[in-house]
Design an enzyme around this catalytic site. Structure first.
Site, short mmCIF file in Angstrom:
data_model
loop_
_atom_site.label_atom_id
_atom_site.label_comp_id
_atom_site.label_asym_id
_atom_site.label_seq_id
_atom_site.Cartn_x
_atom_site.Cartn_y
_atom_site.Cartn_z
NE ARG A 1 -9.40 2.92 0.64
CZ ARG A 1 -10.70 3.21 0.51
NH1 ARG A 1 -11.09 3.11 1.62
NH2 ARG A 1 -11.05 3.35 -0.77
CB THR B 1 -11.39 -3.06 4.94
OG1 THR B 1 -11.00 -2.10 3.98
CG2 THR B 1 -10.12 -3.76 5.88
CG LEU C 1 -12.32 -3.63 9.81
CD1 LEU C 1 -12.41 -5.00 9.57
CD2 LEU C 1 -10.67 -2.96 9.70
CG ASP C 2 -12.24 1.75 5.32
OD1 ASP C 2 -12.73 2.73 5.79
OD2 ASP C 2 -11.24 2.11 4.38
CE LYS C 3 -20.29 -1.63 0.05
NZ LYS C 3 -21.37 -0.65 -0.97
#
Length: 197
Positions: A178, A81, A77-79
């Protein structure tokens, strides 16, 4: 001349508080918080989820020679998120989980708030790759110039200027939600990188 210190050859255990949702002898499911990086990489060699998991499991995570900085990591997961991540504690579990993600038998569902009021349901298709104008971000590229990406969404609730969406992915590209939402002009709320600030 000053040479930078080389990165560590492998992730080191670090004591930290983790939100563990489930754990058995094969896998661990952790609720990753916002601002936590999943695994060590340039600019974040310490303080990552992997560092904490190595300490918690006493270094009992799946580990391959080529993935010394990402032991047990099956997906990311993105930082910025938050959400659940499944992590493999042994090689058998890692192979089976990776196969489920590759064959799309494991489903991932996301919730996001976007600016605007998209149709009740929708599918966004668009190849994703590095932006030719800014190599630090991703963008939708002409067909064949990036990696195939498909995003499905459903509106759960509408507000004055925002909408809460449930999102599912057919593919798992970097920053896919995104980028696809930006492409449709429904920017993710609070996302300064892709226009939603």
């Amino acid at each position: 001349i000053r040479l930078p210190k080389p990165p560590p050859p492998e992730a080191e255990p670090e004591k930290m508080d983790l939100d563990i949702v489930y754990e058995d002898e094969h896998l661990i499911i952790v609720n990753k918080s916002v601002d936590m990086v999943v695994h060590p990489a340039f600019g974040n060699w310490t303080g990552t989820l992997v560092n904490g998991l190595l300490h918690h499991t006493q270094e009992n995570l799946s580990l391959t020679e080529e993935e010394t900085l990402r032991p047990g990591i099956v997906h990311r997961l993105d930082k910025n998120t938050s959400g659940l991540l499944v992590v493999a504690k042994n090689d058998v579990a890692h192979k089976k989980l990776a196969r489920q993600f590759a064959e799309k038998t494991a489903n991932r569902t996301y919730w996001t708030i976007v600016w605007g009021s998209p149709p009740d349901t929708g599918t966004i298709r668009g190849d994703i790759g590095r932006s030719p104008r800014d190599r630090k971000i991703m963008t939708v590229l002409p067909d064949g110039d990036g990696k195939h990406a498909v995003t499905h969404y459903k509106v759960l609730e509408r507000f004055d200027h925002l909408s809460l969406l449930e999102v599912s992915l057919e593919t798992g590209r970097t920053h896919q939600i995104r980028v696809h939402m930006q492409h449709e002009n429904y920017y993710v709320f609070g996302d300064t990188t892709y226009g939603g600030a």
